[in-house]
Every structure is written in structure tokens, then in C-alpha cells.
Design an enzyme around this catalytic site. Sequence first.
Site, short mmCIF file in Angstrom:
data_model
loop_
_atom_site.label_atom_id
_atom_site.label_comp_id
_atom_site.label_asym_id
_atom_site.label_seq_id
_atom_site.Cartn_x
_atom_site.Cartn_y
_atom_site.Cartn_z
N GLU A 174 0.84 -1.19 0.00
CA GLU A 174 0.00 0.00 0.00
C GLU A 174 0.88 1.24 0.00
N GLY A 212 -6.98 0.95 3.96
CA GLY A 212 -8.40 1.34 3.85
C GLY A 212 -8.70 2.08 2.56
N THR A 266 -9.27 4.64 -0.64
CA THR A 266 -10.12 5.82 -0.85
C THR A 266 -11.28 5.79 0.14
N CYS A 267 -11.94 4.63 0.21
CA CYS A 267 -13.16 4.49 0.99
C CYS A 267 -12.98 4.95 2.43
N GLY A 298 -20.91 18.94 -11.21
CA GLY A 298 -21.26 17.52 -11.24
C GLY A 298 -22.30 17.21 -10.18
N GLY A 299 -23.51 16.94 -10.62
CA GLY A 299 -24.61 16.64 -9.68
C GLY A 299 -24.84 15.15 -9.56
N TYR A 319 -23.26 11.41 -7.37
CA TYR A 319 -23.15 10.94 -5.99
C TYR A 319 -22.42 11.95 -5.09
N VAL A 363 -16.92 15.13 -11.12
CA VAL A 363 -17.48 14.69 -12.41
C VAL A 363 -17.11 13.23 -12.70
N HIS A 403 -43.77 -3.42 13.53
CA HIS A 403 -44.49 -2.15 13.49
C HIS A 403 -44.12 -1.31 14.70
P1 FAD Z 1 -9.41 2.24 -3.40
O1 FAD Z 1 -10.24 2.35 -2.20
O2 FAD Z 1 -9.24 3.43 -4.27
O3 FAD Z 1 -7.99 1.74 -2.89
C1 FAD Z 1 -6.91 1.58 -3.75
C2 FAD Z 1 -5.63 1.63 -2.92
O4 FAD Z 1 -4.55 1.27 -3.75
C3 FAD Z 1 -5.31 3.03 -2.38
O5 FAD Z 1 -5.12 2.97 -0.99
C4 FAD Z 1 -4.03 3.43 -3.09
O6 FAD Z 1 -3.14 4.18 -2.27
C5 FAD Z 1 -3.43 2.06 -3.40
N1 FAD Z 1 -2.53 2.07 -4.56
C6 FAD Z 1 -2.79 2.54 -5.82
N2 FAD Z 1 -1.73 2.31 -6.62
C7 FAD Z 1 -0.81 1.68 -5.85
C8 FAD Z 1 0.49 1.18 -6.12
N3 FAD Z 1 1.05 1.25 -7.33
N4 FAD Z 1 1.17 0.61 -5.10
C9 FAD Z 1 0.63 0.51 -3.85
N5 FAD Z 1 -0.59 0.95 -3.57
C10 FAD Z 1 -1.30 1.53 -4.54
N6 FAD Z 1 -18.55 3.71 -2.16
C11 FAD Z 1 -19.55 3.12 -1.48
O7 FAD Z 1 -19.80 1.93 -1.68
N7 FAD Z 1 -20.29 3.82 -0.56
C12 FAD Z 1 -20.07 5.12 -0.30
O8 FAD Z 1 -20.76 5.72 0.52
C13 FAD Z 1 -19.03 5.78 -1.01
N8 FAD Z 1 -18.75 7.07 -0.77
C14 FAD Z 1 -17.71 7.66 -1.42
C15 FAD Z 1 -17.45 9.00 -1.16
C16 FAD Z 1 -16.41 9.64 -1.79
C17 FAD Z 1 -16.12 11.09 -1.49
C18 FAD Z 1 -15.58 8.90 -2.70
C19 FAD Z 1 -14.42 9.57 -3.37
C20 FAD Z 1 -15.84 7.57 -2.98
C21 FAD Z 1 -16.92 6.94 -2.35
N9 FAD Z 1 -17.23 5.61 -2.60
C22 FAD Z 1 -18.27 5.02 -1.94
C23 FAD Z 1 -16.47 4.80 -3.56
C24 FAD Z 1 -15.45 3.89 -2.84
O9 FAD Z 1 -14.59 4.70 -2.08
C25 FAD Z 1 -14.69 3.06 -3.83
O10 FAD Z 1 -15.59 2.32 -4.63
C26 FAD Z 1 -13.77 2.08 -3.12
O11 FAD Z 1 -12.85 2.74 -2.29
C27 FAD Z 1 -13.01 1.24 -4.16
O12 FAD Z 1 -12.16 0.34 -3.49
P2 FAD Z 1 -10.84 -0.21 -4.19
O13 FAD Z 1 -10.26 -1.18 -3.22
O14 FAD Z 1 -11.12 -0.66 -5.54
O15 FAD Z 1 -9.87 1.07 -4.36
P1 NAD Z 2 -20.92 10.48 -10.68
O1 NAD Z 2 -20.72 9.71 -11.92
O2 NAD Z 2 -21.84 9.97 -9.65
O3 NAD Z 2 -21.42 11.95 -11.04
C1 NAD Z 2 -20.74 12.79 -11.91
C2 NAD Z 2 -21.72 13.80 -12.45
O4 NAD Z 2 -21.00 14.82 -13.12
C3 NAD Z 2 -22.69 13.20 -13.48
O5 NAD Z 2 -24.01 13.50 -13.12
C4 NAD Z 2 -22.26 13.85 -14.79
O6 NAD Z 2 -23.35 14.05 -15.68
C5 NAD Z 2 -21.68 15.17 -14.31
N1 NAD Z 2 -20.69 15.79 -15.20
C6 NAD Z 2 -19.72 15.20 -15.93
N2 NAD Z 2 -18.99 16.12 -16.58
C7 NAD Z 2 -19.50 17.33 -16.26
C8 NAD Z 2 -19.18 18.68 -16.61
N3 NAD Z 2 -18.16 18.96 -17.42
N4 NAD Z 2 -19.93 19.69 -16.09
C9 NAD Z 2 -20.98 19.40 -15.26
N5 NAD Z 2 -21.33 18.15 -14.91
C10 NAD Z 2 -20.60 17.14 -15.39
O7 NAD Z 2 -19.44 10.72 -10.10
P2 NAD Z 2 -18.94 11.25 -8.69
O8 NAD Z 2 -20.03 11.95 -7.98
O9 NAD Z 2 -17.66 11.96 -8.96
O10 NAD Z 2 -18.62 9.91 -7.93
C11 NAD Z 2 -17.67 8.97 -8.47
C12 NAD Z 2 -18.01 7.57 -8.08
O11 NAD Z 2 -17.77 7.39 -6.69
C13 NAD Z 2 -19.48 7.22 -8.28
O12 NAD Z 2 -19.74 6.73 -9.56
C14 NAD Z 2 -19.71 6.17 -7.25
O13 NAD Z 2 -19.44 4.93 -7.83
C15 NAD Z 2 -18.70 6.48 -6.16
N6 NAD Z 2 -19.40 7.07 -5.00
C16 NAD Z 2 -20.36 6.35 -4.37
C17 NAD Z 2 -21.03 6.89 -3.30
C18 NAD Z 2 -22.07 6.06 -2.61
O14 NAD Z 2 -22.10 4.87 -2.83
N7 NAD Z 2 -22.92 6.64 -1.79
C19 NAD Z 2 -20.76 8.15 -2.86
C20 NAD Z 2 -19.79 8.88 -3.52
C21 NAD Z 2 -19.11 8.31 -4.60
#
Ligand code: FAD
Ligand code: NAD
Length: 465
Positions: free
Chosen positions: A35, A40, A42-43, A183-184, A186, A271, A444
Site C-alpha cells: 500500500e 483502507g 479511498t473508501c 457535477g450533480g 453521488y 465529475v 411495526h
Molecule cells: P481504493 O479504495 O481506491 O484503494 C486503492 C488503494 O490502492 C489506495 O489505498 C491506493 O493508495 C493504493 N494504490 C494505488 N496504486 C498503488 C500502487 N502502485 N502501489 C501501492 N498501492 C497503490 N462507495 C460506497 O460503496 N459507498 C459510499 O458511501 C461511497 N462514498 C464515497 C465517497 C467519496 C467522497 C468517494 C471519493 C468515494 C466513495 N465511494 C463510496 C467509492 C469507494 O470509495 C470506492 O468504490 C472504493 O474505495 C473502491 O475500493 P478499491 O479497493 O477498488 O480502491
Molecule cells: P458520478 O458519476 O456519480 O457523477 C458525476 C456527475 O458529473 C454526473 O451527473 C455527470 O453528468 C456530471 N458531469 C460530468 N462532466 C461534467 C461537466 N463537465 N460539467 C458538469 N457536470 C458534469 O461521479 P462522482 O459523484 O464523482 O462519484 C464517483 C463515483 O464514486 C461514483 O460513480 C460512485 O461509484 C462512487 N461514489 C459512491 C457513493 C455512494 O455509494 N454513496 C458516494 C460517492 C461516490
Amino acid sequence: MKDISCKLLVIGAGPGGYVCAIRAGQLGIDTVIVEAGKPGGTCLNVGCIPSKALIHAAEEYDRIVHLANGRNSLGIRTTKPELDLSQTIVWKDGIVGRLNSGVSGLLKKAKVKIVQGRARFRDGKTVEVETETGRQIIHAENVVIATGSAPVELPNLPFGGFVISSTEALALTSVPERLVVVGGGYIGLELGTAFAKMGAKVSVVEAQTRILPQYDAELTRPVAKRLQALGIEVMTGAKAKGLAKAGGTLLIEAEDGSEKSLAADKILVTVGRKPVTQGCGLDELVLDMDGPFIRIDERCRTSMRGIYAIGDVTGEPMLAHRAMAQGEMVAEIVAGHKRAWDKRGIPAICFTDPEIVTVGLSPEDARRTDVDVKIGQFPYSANGRAMTKMGEDGFVRVVARADNHLVLGIQAVGQGVSELAAAFGLALEMGTRLEDIAGTIHAHPTQGEAFQEAALKALGQELHI
Ligand code: FAD
Ligand code: NAD
């Protein structure tokens, strides 16, 4: 530094990678995980967990502001609260820190070796890692690529200064006066709503004709209504063009083609996210790609023998629980178990206000499959528990085959419905029919009763409407 040899090497300790490594360790597989950042991924660090912490704090603050705002029907009298966002961030970081240690502890308990640093492929069986103490070479029989995803940057609006991604938004220590969200989807709506509740004047610029275009319009209507009530300006069919020369202003092209400008203290660009496939030597391999993502089959195998890929790097839906389920499956495959991706549905939740939950097919998707469908929908305005929580806007909807009543999809929008995702997911995974849901005693008064009533409605046997 002495080379390491192992049966399984996992690159990336996000939800996909760390679950894969833990399960592999439990199965007695000699496993190494690399790592570059914190356990953990991104999540845990800059995604699911910190965003939900911020959303919770914003909800609590907004609730008290609302109660302090003159006379309310609950009869609660209070004074206007104050928000110290820097303290909220300390609290959020505390949760993240505890979970970081938790993941490290679970990996150690499963006897997984953790290597800290960035991994780079030399070839399909060899990876080098730049660690703090030098270059570490790792030889592995099997490699899992779980490198995740990163925010998409708009060429005309590069990150830096007051143009921020979700990562910086989750670390702000003061609430921006004017926040423009590009970007409207998630992230834009989850965080935009939270900042509006914390007192920012929020505008959302969405390129499509409506917010959350991945969901059907009926599901997103209560969310759009609430955004309006919170004073969030939503501009659909609009595109961000770039910053005005004077600074502090975003230029946008509105739906009618006219140019508008929006003053902003911060511009949050959300976006979408792109797979992390650069900088880890993937060009040394010959992997088939699926657009920007790594192509995988139903066992998460890539086009190269012994190399698997899981999670966001493999494409949509980019959700933590999908990554975890893939990780668990791959560990078992490496252990010799017969496994394949046979899930009936992956639940998705949007933590907006109100929340949206979906699993399986929407009515529109179901109609496209050429089978006749039955749809039952029950509104929260007829659910006692929702009334007691002042959450009457929303509904539960069940989509089933008309011939044998097999449930194809379940959707809900409403206050706190995210917790119904478990029931919905289980119903779909177990191959439930409408009669199974209708015949299950639902406690309920709960919001879950709307699920039972939606199934009853689809059968033409509704009781409470
Ligand atoms: P990641 O979680 O991205 O982990 C990848 C890891 O690999 C990172 O720690 C990175 O440092 C490491 N890495 C990358 N390249 C290398 C390398 N070359 N060598 C060593 N390590 C490396 N999903 C949900 O289901 N529910 C949610 O509520 C939700 N909310 C979100 C809110 C936000 C603001 C964001 C940005 C995302 C959200 N997501 C949510 C999406 C979710 O975070 C991702 O789907 C999830 O983290 C993907 O898991 P992953 O293991 O594929 O990758
Ligand atoms: P998203 O795909 O949910 O939304 C991006 C939005 O940006 C879209 O509605 C798209 O039409 C718009 N867009 C694209 N280009 C644009 C532009 N030039 N100008 C204006 N609008 C534009 O992507 P996100 O919100 O960045 O989230 C990324 C991913 O992370 C999601 O697809 C989701 O898988 C994950 N995520 C999940 C959760 C959850 O599970 N609750 C929460 C956050 C993120």
C-alpha cells in the site's frame, strides 16, 4: 534488501485489496499486501467513511438550526447552534484513524505481510516497491491489482487553489461562504447537501438534464425538492467552461447556450472517478483493457494468467462493497475454491437527503428484458413511522415478473432508507417472490413496513392505502 516470495501479492489496501488479503490469510495463503498510502484506501481515508461523518455532522447541525428557527411543531425550543468545522474534522479524522488501525490489525491477525510503498510491475510475476528503507522486490505466483480510482480532473478546471476535489472538501476546516459544485452525481450531491446544511450557499452545475442521472426521475424527485428547500441552486444542462480571468468566478455554459458566471469561494469538481492504472508499470504487462478499466472475467481474471483485478480499477459500479465482494471471491479462487461472480444485484445507496437505495432492475430496465412486469409502490406519506420522523416524502417500490412474481428489483427514497439496503439485497439474492415479502411479518411501526406494503400492492392486496 532480501527479496520476498509469496503465493499471493495484493497491490492496494483499499476495501477490495484488504478484504482479499484478509480472506487469503485466513485460508492459509502466504499473502503480501503493498500500500502506497494508508490502509483502507479511498473508501476509508477520503471516501465513504469521512463523507458519511461529515454528512452526519451537517445533519445534526441543520436539525438544531431548524429547531432554533422560531416555533416548530415538535414543541422544542432551543437557541441557534454554532459549528466549529475544524473540530468536526478532528472528530472525523479520529474515526478514520481508528479504522486505519483496525484494518492493519485485521491484516496482521490474518498473518498478511504489509509492505508500505508504491508497487511497480517488472513483469507478471515480479513487483518492485520503493519503501522508506530501500527497494523491495516481491515475487508472487498470483497478483491482484486493486489500485482503485482517483478523481477526474476537468482540463479547463484543473485542481489546485480554490478548485478542489472531494479529498480537499473532506478536510476543509471552515465552511466556504459560496460553494459551486460541478457535477450533480453521488459526490456532488452528498457533499453539496452537507455544506449547504452547514451554512454554505451552494450551487450545483450538472451537464445532464437532471441531477443523479443514473437513477430514474421518480426516485430523484424528493431529492431535488429537498435541494430546493435547502436553498441549493441547481443548474442542469449546464457545463463548466473555466475560470474567469478576474478569479473567484466560474464561467458556465447554461442549457440555452448562454454564458453565465458564478462567484465562488471554492469550486468542488465531482465529475466522476478514473481507474488508477498509471505509475504501477502496467505497460510492462499485456492486459486487455475495457476502455480505461482493466478487463476482467467472471472470476476477476485479467487476460494474463495469475493476474487478477478487483474494485474500481475494473469499472462500474465503483462501490466499496463490490470491491470487497470481488476481493473475497478472488482469495477463495486462489485457494482453489470453485467460485464465480454470480451475484444477482449490487445495492447502491446515495446518501443524499432523503436517501436513495436501489438493488436490481429499475422498472425501465425490467421492461427492456421482454418480460411482463408488476410494480408495487408504497408512499411514506402512508407509513406511521415515517410520519413520526417527519419523513413522509418518498416511497418503496418493488419490481417483479408478472408471471411468477420473482422480484427483479427494489428501490426506495426516503429519510434513513439506507438501512433497508440489507433487506432489499437479501430479498433479491435469495430469489424472493412477492408473496415471500408480503408474507413476512414486518415489525411495526417501522419504515420497513413500506417494503411489505409495496409487495402487497404489486399483488393487488394492499392494506394501508
Ligand atoms: P481504493 O479504495 O481506491 O484503494 C486503492 C488503494 O490502492 C489506495 O489505498 C491506493 O493508495 C493504493 N494504490 C494505488 N496504486 C498503488 C500502487 N502502485 N502501489 C501501492 N498501492 C497503490 N462507495 C460506497 O460503496 N459507498 C459510499 O458511501 C461511497 N462514498 C464515497 C465517497 C467519496 C467522497 C468517494 C471519493 C468515494 C466513495 N465511494 C463510496 C467509492 C469507494 O470509495 C470506492 O468504490 C472504493 O474505495 C473502491 O475500493 P478499491 O479497493 O477498488 O480502491
Ligand atoms: P458520478 O458519476 O456519480 O457523477 C458525476 C456527475 O458529473 C454526473 O451527473 C455527470 O453528468 C456530471 N458531469 C460530468 N462532466 C461534467 C461537466 N463537465 N460539467 C458538469 N457536470 C458534469 O461521479 P462522482 O459523484 O464523482 O462519484 C464517483 C463515483 O464514486 C461514483 O460513480 C460512485 O461509484 C462512487 N461514489 C459512491 C457513493 C455512494 O455509494 N454513496 C458516494 C460517492 C461516490
